[in-house]
Scaffold this motif. Sequence first.
Motif, PDB file in Angstrom:
ATOM      1  N   MET A   1       0.838  -1.201  -0.175  1.00 32.12           N
ATOM      2  CA  MET A   1      -0.086   0.077  -0.059  1.00 32.12           C
ATOM      3  C   MET A   1       0.978   1.214   0.001  1.00 32.12           C
ATOM      4  N   ASN A   2       0.709   2.052  -0.980  1.00 33.15           N
ATOM      5  CA  ASN A   2       1.142   3.341  -0.916  1.00 33.15           C
ATOM      6  C   ASN A   2       0.290   4.387  -0.493  1.00 33.15           C
ATOM      7  N   VAL A   3       0.648   5.328   0.604  1.00 33.49           N
ATOM      8  CA  VAL A   3       0.070   6.334   1.275  1.00 33.49           C
ATOM      9  C   VAL A   3       0.932   7.483   1.209  1.00 33.49           C
ATOM     10  N   ARG A   4       0.011   8.635   0.583  1.00 33.02           N
ATOM     11  CA  ARG A   4       0.847   9.975   0.689  1.00 33.02           C
ATOM     12  C   ARG A   4      -0.242  10.998   1.033  1.00 33.02           C
ATOM     13  N   GLU A   5       0.258  11.867   2.038  1.00 37.59           N
ATOM     14  CA  GLU A   5      -0.569  12.845   2.252  1.00 37.59           C
ATOM     15  C   GLU A   5      -0.579  14.140   1.263  1.00 37.59           C
ATOM     16  N   THR A   6      -1.913  14.535   1.142  1.00 39.53           N
ATOM     17  CA  THR A   6      -2.036  15.613  -0.050  1.00 39.53           C
ATOM     18  C   THR A   6      -1.416  17.014   0.697  1.00 39.53           C
ATOM     19  N   HIS A   7      -1.456  18.091   0.097  1.00 43.51           N
ATOM     20  CA  HIS A   7      -1.327  19.325   0.333  1.00 43.51           C
ATOM     21  C   HIS A   7      -2.445  19.772   1.823  1.00 43.51           C
ATOM     22  N   LEU A   8      -3.470  19.090   2.088  1.00 43.09           N
ATOM     23  CA  LEU A   8      -4.241  19.259   3.042  1.00 43.09           C
ATOM     24  C   LEU A   8      -4.018  18.320   3.906  1.00 43.09           C
ATOM     25  N   LYS A   9      -3.272  18.942   5.329  1.00 45.46           N
ATOM     26  CA  LYS A   9      -2.871  18.172   6.292  1.00 45.46           C
ATOM     27  C   LYS A   9      -4.087  17.135   6.863  1.00 45.46           C
ATOM     28  N   GLY A  10      -3.729  15.804   6.772  1.00 45.41           N
ATOM     29  CA  GLY A  10      -4.471  14.832   7.503  1.00 45.41           C
ATOM     30  C   GLY A  10      -5.356  14.197   6.209  1.00 45.41           C
ATOM     31  N   CYS A  11      -5.214  14.676   4.777  1.00 48.23           N
ATOM     32  CA  CYS A  11      -6.002  13.919   3.739  1.00 48.23           C
ATOM     33  C   CYS A  11      -4.971  13.368   2.882  1.00 48.23           C
ATOM     34  N   PHE A  12      -5.265  11.961   2.693  1.00 50.64           N
ATOM     35  CA  PHE A  12      -4.340  11.275   2.134  1.00 50.64           C
ATOM     36  C   PHE A  12      -4.893  10.489   0.932  1.00 50.64           C
ATOM     37  N   ILE A  13      -3.932  10.266  -0.029  1.00 50.31           N
ATOM     38  CA  ILE A  13      -4.573   9.201  -1.085  1.00 50.31           C
ATOM     39  C   ILE A  13      -3.712   8.024  -0.993  1.00 50.31           C
ATOM     40  N   ILE A  14      -4.639   6.828  -1.000  1.00 51.27           N
ATOM     41  CA  ILE A  14      -4.067   5.695  -0.759  1.00 51.27           C
ATOM     42  C   ILE A  14      -4.196   4.785  -2.074  1.00 51.27           C
ATOM     43  N   GLU A  15      -3.090   3.942  -2.354  1.00 48.39           N
ATOM     44  CA  GLU A  15      -3.013   3.152  -3.533  1.00 48.39           C
ATOM     45  C   GLU A  15      -2.680   1.856  -3.139  1.00 48.39           C
ATOM     46  N   PRO A  16      -3.519   0.937  -3.109  1.00 49.49           N
ATOM     47  CA  PRO A  16      -3.355  -0.649  -2.545  1.00 49.49           C
ATOM     48  C   PRO A  16      -2.364  -1.178  -3.623  1.00 49.49           C
ATOM     49  N   THR A  17      -1.699  -2.117  -3.030  1.00 51.13           N
ATOM     50  CA  THR A  17      -0.980  -3.073  -3.827  1.00 51.13           C
ATOM     51  C   THR A  17      -1.694  -4.126  -4.447  1.00 51.13           C
ATOM     52  N   VAL A  18      -1.726  -4.185  -5.669  1.00 50.10           N
ATOM     53  CA  VAL A  18      -2.650  -5.112  -6.534  1.00 50.10           C
ATOM     54  C   VAL A  18      -1.946  -6.214  -7.325  1.00 50.10           C
ATOM     55  N   PHE A  19      -2.270  -7.372  -7.009  1.00 49.35           N
ATOM     56  CA  PHE A  19      -1.550  -8.406  -7.299  1.00 49.35           C
ATOM     57  C   PHE A  19      -2.314  -9.133  -8.762  1.00 49.35           C
ATOM     58  N   LYS A  20      -1.674  -9.046  -9.791  1.00 48.02           N
ATOM     59  CA  LYS A  20      -2.158  -9.495 -11.023  1.00 48.02           C
ATOM     60  C   LYS A  20      -1.783 -10.783 -11.645  1.00 48.02           C
ATOM     61  N   ASP A  21      -2.601 -11.539 -12.287  1.00 51.40           N
ATOM     62  CA  ASP A  21      -2.002 -12.703 -13.051  1.00 51.40           C
ATOM     63  C   ASP A  21      -3.007 -13.131 -14.147  1.00 51.40           C
ATOM     64  N   ASN A  22      -2.840 -14.139 -14.745  1.00 50.30           N
ATOM     65  CA  ASN A  22      -3.559 -14.702 -15.741  1.00 50.30           C
ATOM     66  C   ASN A  22      -5.253 -14.995 -15.380  1.00 50.30           C
ATOM     67  N   ARG A  23      -5.477 -14.691 -13.973  1.00 53.34           N
ATOM     68  CA  ARG A  23      -6.875 -15.069 -13.435  1.00 53.34           C
ATOM     69  C   ARG A  23      -7.554 -13.782 -13.546  1.00 53.34           C
ATOM     70  N   GLY A  24      -6.897 -12.658 -13.338  1.00 48.17           N
ATOM     71  CA  GLY A  24      -7.427 -11.340 -12.906  1.00 48.17           C
ATOM     72  C   GLY A  24      -6.496 -10.483 -11.894  1.00 48.17           C
ATOM     73  N   TYR A  25      -7.039 -10.049 -10.846  1.00 53.24           N
ATOM     74  CA  TYR A  25      -6.416  -9.368  -9.701  1.00 53.24           C
ATOM     75  C   TYR A  25      -6.873  -9.681  -8.363  1.00 53.24           C
ATOM     76  N   PHE A  26      -6.226  -9.348  -7.401  1.00 55.27           N
ATOM     77  CA  PHE A  26      -6.670  -9.313  -5.900  1.00 55.27           C
ATOM     78  C   PHE A  26      -6.004  -8.164  -5.058  1.00 55.27           C
ATOM     79  N   PHE A  27      -6.579  -7.688  -4.469  1.00 53.33           N
ATOM     80  CA  PHE A  27      -6.003  -6.620  -3.664  1.00 53.33           C
ATOM     81  C   PHE A  27      -6.635  -6.360  -2.146  1.00 53.33           C
ATOM     82  N   GLU A  28      -6.016  -6.066  -1.295  1.00 51.42           N
ATOM     83  CA  GLU A  28      -6.608  -6.063   0.208  1.00 51.42           C
ATOM     84  C   GLU A  28      -7.276  -4.413  -0.099  1.00 51.42           C
ATOM     85  N   SER A  29      -8.486  -4.197   0.075  1.00 55.67           N
ATOM     86  CA  SER A  29      -8.897  -2.694  -0.014  1.00 55.67           C
ATOM     87  C   SER A  29      -9.180  -2.050   1.353  1.00 55.67           C
ATOM     88  N   PHE A  30      -9.122  -2.679   2.422  1.00 54.05           N
ATOM     89  CA  PHE A  30      -9.125  -2.354   3.668  1.00 54.05           C
ATOM     90  C   PHE A  30      -8.556  -3.212   4.691  1.00 54.05           C
TER      91      PHE A  30
END
Length: 181
Positions: A1-30
């Motif tokens: 998971m990549n988490v970065r704070e925006t220019h507004l203190k306390g507000c964060f953009i979160i990008e999950p780690t996505v695991f892809k293969d020939n079946r599709g994908y999986f990620f932990e959303s929360f």
Amino acid sequence: MNVRETHLKGCFIIEPTVFKDNRGYFFESFNTKNLNEALKKNINFVQDNQSYSYRGVIRAIHYQTGEYAQAKLVRVLSGKVLDVAVDLRQDSPTFGQYVAVELSAENKKQLFIPKGFGHGFSVLSETAEFFYKCDNFYNKDSEGGVIYNDPRLNIDWQLPYDEIKVSKKDLELPVLENARL
């Protein structure tokens, strides 16, 4: 998971780690533990909400006040939106500023919006399913809002004017300077 704070203190953009293969994908959303460690907060979500909207819909800048203020973790299940968080903390150096992030089923990004912020989004795809977690229960008497086209905020919702659809209730919201914060 990549988490970065925006220019507004306390507000964060979160990008999950996505695991892809020939079946599709999986990620932990929360994951409470991972999110709390990344944000350096102790968030306890108590309510999930979901909406379905058509292209051009703007769900205005909503918030709750006082003891019912809410932090939110938002994401898109299908489609694409422009998600907007507005800093409404009157003692904040970024009061009245906003961050806008494209959230989509494809990019799987999430936005963490802390208490004291207003929140809204515009639907950029034909339809969108929007999902969010709240750390406090909804209370009608504590709800507030700011009209989507407030000239001070000057938000570019990335929609042609003739496509914009806003509810009657949201069209009656005040501008920021008249909002009950």
